[in-house]
Design a protein around this motif. Sequence first.
Motif, PDB file in Angstrom:
ATOM      1  N   LEU A 132       0.829  -1.373  -0.045  1.00 51.97           N
ATOM      2  CA  LEU A 132       0.093  -0.101  -0.096  1.00 51.97           C
ATOM      3  C   LEU A 132       0.890   1.144   0.173  1.00 51.97           C
ATOM      4  CD1 LEU A 132      -2.887   1.427   0.100  1.00 51.97           C
ATOM      5  CD2 LEU A 132      -2.664   1.268   2.663  1.00 51.97           C
ATOM      6  N   LEU A 133       1.739   1.207   0.740  1.00 49.48           N
ATOM      7  CA  LEU A 133       2.907   2.438   0.849  1.00 49.48           C
ATOM      8  C   LEU A 133       3.337   2.597  -0.370  1.00 49.48           C
ATOM      9  CD1 LEU A 133       4.009   4.306   2.848  1.00 49.48           C
ATOM     10  CD2 LEU A 133       5.975   2.774   3.316  1.00 49.48           C
ATOM     11  N   ASN A 134       3.762   1.570  -1.332  1.00 47.10           N
ATOM     12  CA  ASN A 134       4.161   1.817  -2.885  1.00 47.10           C
ATOM     13  C   ASN A 134       3.246   2.680  -3.617  1.00 47.10           C
ATOM     14  OD1 ASN A 134       6.846   0.975  -2.941  1.00 47.10           O
ATOM     15  ND2 ASN A 134       6.169  -1.304  -2.672  1.00 47.10           N
ATOM     16  N   LEU A 135       2.118   2.815  -3.072  1.00 41.20           N
ATOM     17  CA  LEU A 135       0.993   3.520  -3.891  1.00 41.20           C
ATOM     18  C   LEU A 135       0.789   4.836  -3.522  1.00 41.20           C
ATOM     19  CD1 LEU A 135      -1.714   0.520  -4.094  1.00 41.20           C
ATOM     20  CD2 LEU A 135      -0.613   1.413  -5.788  1.00 41.20           C
ATOM     21  N   TYR A 138      10.320   1.923   5.902  1.00 39.27           N
ATOM     22  CA  TYR A 138      10.605   3.354   6.161  1.00 39.27           C
ATOM     23  C   TYR A 138      11.579   3.837   4.822  1.00 39.27           C
ATOM     24  CZ  TYR A 138       9.295   3.197  10.892  1.00 39.27           C
ATOM     25  OH  TYR A 138       8.774   3.294  12.166  1.00 39.27           O
ATOM     26  N   THR A 139      12.087   3.245   4.224  1.00 39.59           N
ATOM     27  CA  THR A 139      13.056   3.506   3.000  1.00 39.59           C
ATOM     28  C   THR A 139      11.878   3.731   1.955  1.00 39.59           C
ATOM     29  OG1 THR A 139      14.847   2.132   3.468  1.00 39.59           O
ATOM     30  CG2 THR A 139      14.599   3.030   1.432  1.00 39.59           C
ATOM     31  N   THR A 140      10.764   3.205   1.828  1.00 38.54           N
ATOM     32  CA  THR A 140       9.728   3.730   0.989  1.00 38.54           C
ATOM     33  C   THR A 140       9.052   4.919   1.312  1.00 38.54           C
ATOM     34  OG1 THR A 140       9.126   1.415   0.489  1.00 38.54           O
ATOM     35  CG2 THR A 140       7.541   2.794  -0.039  1.00 38.54           C
ATOM     36  N   LEU A 141       9.027   5.158   2.640  1.00 41.01           N
ATOM     37  CA  LEU A 141       8.296   6.397   3.246  1.00 41.01           C
ATOM     38  C   LEU A 141       9.396   7.615   2.647  1.00 41.01           C
ATOM     39  CD1 LEU A 141       6.384   8.135   4.875  1.00 41.01           C
ATOM     40  CD2 LEU A 141       7.543   7.439   6.904  1.00 41.01           C
ATOM     41  N   LEU A 142      10.776   7.208   2.906  1.00 40.77           N
ATOM     42  CA  LEU A 142      11.809   8.367   2.607  1.00 40.77           C
ATOM     43  C   LEU A 142      11.799   8.490   1.462  1.00 40.77           C
ATOM     44  CD1 LEU A 142      14.154   9.846   4.107  1.00 40.77           C
ATOM     45  CD2 LEU A 142      15.485   7.739   3.646  1.00 40.77           C
ATOM     46  N   ASN A 143      11.345   7.896   0.504  1.00 38.71           N
ATOM     47  CA  ASN A 143      11.502   7.959  -0.936  1.00 38.71           C
ATOM     48  C   ASN A 143      10.351   9.103  -1.536  1.00 38.71           C
ATOM     49  OD1 ASN A 143      12.638   7.631  -3.385  1.00 38.71           O
ATOM     50  ND2 ASN A 143      11.128   6.399  -4.053  1.00 38.71           N
TER      51      ASN A 143
END
Length: 275
Positions: free
Chosen positions: A43-46, A72-77
Amino acid sequence: TRPNVVTYNTLLKLPKTYEQGCGVIELMQAAEISPDLVTYNTLLNLAATYEQGCGVIELMNAAETRPNVVTYTTLLNLAATYKQGCGVIELMQAAEISPDLVTYNTLLKLPKTYEQDCGVIESMKAAGIPPNLVTYSTLFSKDLSGVTARELVGWYLEQQYCPAAPMSAAIANYRKKRLINESLCLCMYYPHLEAARKVIRKNREAALSYFLLMAENEADRPQATYALGVTYEELGRYREALAYMREAHSMADEGPRKMALEQVIKKLSKKLGTV
């Protein structure tokens, strides 16, 4: 047959928007199937914004699903500012989750200044994570006008891992800022790079004058001699290029550079018919 969490996680790969992804989560909740870590990371990737990403973290916390380094790395992006990025790192530290190489390389995209990026790299090294090609290429793509080429290359050569390739970004960076002498200084150390040859081709007379001046300095002579060989080669003055390449070869330590010079000498000798 009753769908399970794997079914919904697979379904969650199909939506193209965050809102559609949230719809899949609602279907899971209606079916009394609890999302897992894979669900939330998918979901975070979306998520299209940092705020949406933080919303996913809040959902995870409410469901007592522990985020991991990928989360967290996905959020950081999604972070739009360096301050937001540092906030993500603080969240990781509070959760006792260690950033990895990808995390730090993602954080490096956010600072506006070379100095801030150097701070990130020092944090990496303190955490025992060696920088890689991406790390240094990102660093050297930042505004370098506040640091001299001498300072830059001096710092870089002190690093445990300092491949030549990322210097292409630094050479191009100075060139775009019209800091030609700073760019030529790096070209002197890395004349074999295509980025260096491009600067030399576009500034042939300036390059020749600069390298001849540097060759008068004993400390710079080995690098300047090689750079002069490349410059004369770019000028089509192969006899002079060969002479400087041979001199550079005589001064080079055993290793990759000496071997590369041997190949250049063979090529130039063949071109001049002196083989």
